[in-house]
Design a protein around this motif. Structure first.
Motif, short mmCIF file in Angstrom:
data_model
loop_
_atom_site.label_atom_id
_atom_site.label_comp_id
_atom_site.label_asym_id
_atom_site.label_seq_id
_atom_site.Cartn_x
_atom_site.Cartn_y
_atom_site.Cartn_z
N SER A 18 0.77 -1.09 -0.02
CA SER A 18 -0.11 0.05 0.20
C SER A 18 0.80 1.38 0.00
O SER A 18 0.45 2.26 -0.59
CB SER A 18 -1.00 0.03 1.23
OG SER A 18 -0.11 0.08 2.28
N ARG A 19 1.91 1.30 0.58
CA ARG A 19 2.90 2.37 0.61
C ARG A 19 4.42 2.14 0.54
O ARG A 19 4.78 1.11 1.33
CB ARG A 19 2.69 3.07 1.88
CG ARG A 19 3.45 4.51 1.98
CD ARG A 19 3.09 5.30 3.10
NE ARG A 19 1.43 5.65 2.83
CZ ARG A 19 0.96 6.59 3.58
NH1 ARG A 19 1.39 6.92 4.73
NH2 ARG A 19 -0.24 6.80 3.19
N GLU A 84 7.65 8.87 -2.37
CA GLU A 84 6.61 8.03 -1.47
C GLU A 84 5.59 7.60 -2.57
O GLU A 84 4.89 8.57 -3.06
CB GLU A 84 5.99 8.93 -0.36
CG GLU A 84 5.02 8.11 0.36
CD GLU A 84 4.60 8.49 1.58
OE1 GLU A 84 5.49 8.87 2.50
OE2 GLU A 84 3.26 9.09 1.71
N SER A 86 1.93 5.28 -2.96
CA SER A 86 1.12 4.59 -2.48
C SER A 86 -0.03 4.14 -3.48
O SER A 86 -0.04 4.73 -4.45
CB SER A 86 0.15 5.76 -1.62
OG SER A 86 -0.37 6.70 -2.34
#
Length: 219
Positions: A18-19, A84, A86
């Protein structure tokens, strides 16, 4: 679903990350422009949207409307950046639920055990979407080192042109550096390591001293 990964190591199948956070030796604008270009040209994503401002943000689809949505935020950290990523699987979950309900209702009406066919389809669909995410992350992992080397090469070429145009007394710079480190640390081990590291990266001794001096505000 896995909440957080901060490693460049391969991610096993069916993890549905998810991340993901990745560190890049690139300025934020360099990292963002490179990642958006990759997403548009090489990473099998669709409908890439970007937002430039205080926050560098991009969003795209993996696997079309029933796949995953990937979001990228680039966080500046001086000469480096944190990337980052996601991943949102809501479309996949929605399709899976609708299909399961439809197959279950059809099975009840017709009196046939068709539910297992729906389960097979959902598992296959989930595997396909996850494979898209895995290939995307593999592409990012493979691209980042090449991007870092290329930007480092360009930056070094620019530094060399500037150093040639503005020559300095390297011995004097080195002496001032040593004095600073002796006063601060009582030795020059950190300085010696820094210069040796630059030499391992392909800089000459004089270039390494000048780069170290500029980083420490000695001109």
């Amino acid at each position: 679903m896995n909440n957080m990964e901060e490693s460049a190591a391969p991610i096993p199948s069916l993890l549905f990350p998810s991340r993901i956070r990745k560190f890049a030796r690139l300025r934020s604008n360099q990292a963002f422009e490179s990642m958006v270009h990759l997403m548009r040209e090489n990473l099998d994503t669709k409908n890439v949207e970007t937002k430039n401002g205080e926050t560098l943000f991009a969003r795209a689809k993996l696997g079309g409307s029933i796949g995953a949505t990937v979001r990228l935020q680039v966080i500046p950290e001086g000469d480096t950046s944190t990337l980052e990523f996601s991943f949102d699987y809501r479309n996949l979950l929605f399709v899976a639920v609708v299909f399961a309900v439809a197959v279950g209702g059809l099975s009840a009406v017709l009196g046939t055990p068709a539910l297992w066919l729906g389960q097979i389809f959902i598992v296959a669909l989930a595997y396909w979407v996850n494979s898209k995410v895995q290939r995307f992350l593999k592409g990012v992992n493979e691209a980042l080192p090449h991007l870092e080397r290329e930007y480092a090469r360009v930056a070094l070429a620019e530094d060399r042109r500037r150093w040639q145009a503005e020559p300095k007394d390297i011995q004097a710079l080195h002496r001032r550096l040593r004095d600073k480190h002796m006063k601060t640390w009582g030795n020059t081990r950190i300085l010696d390591y820094k210069i040796a590291e630059y030499e391992r990266q392909g800089l000459s001794r004089n270039e390494s001293v000048r780069k170290a001096a500029e980083e420490e505000g000695i001109f």
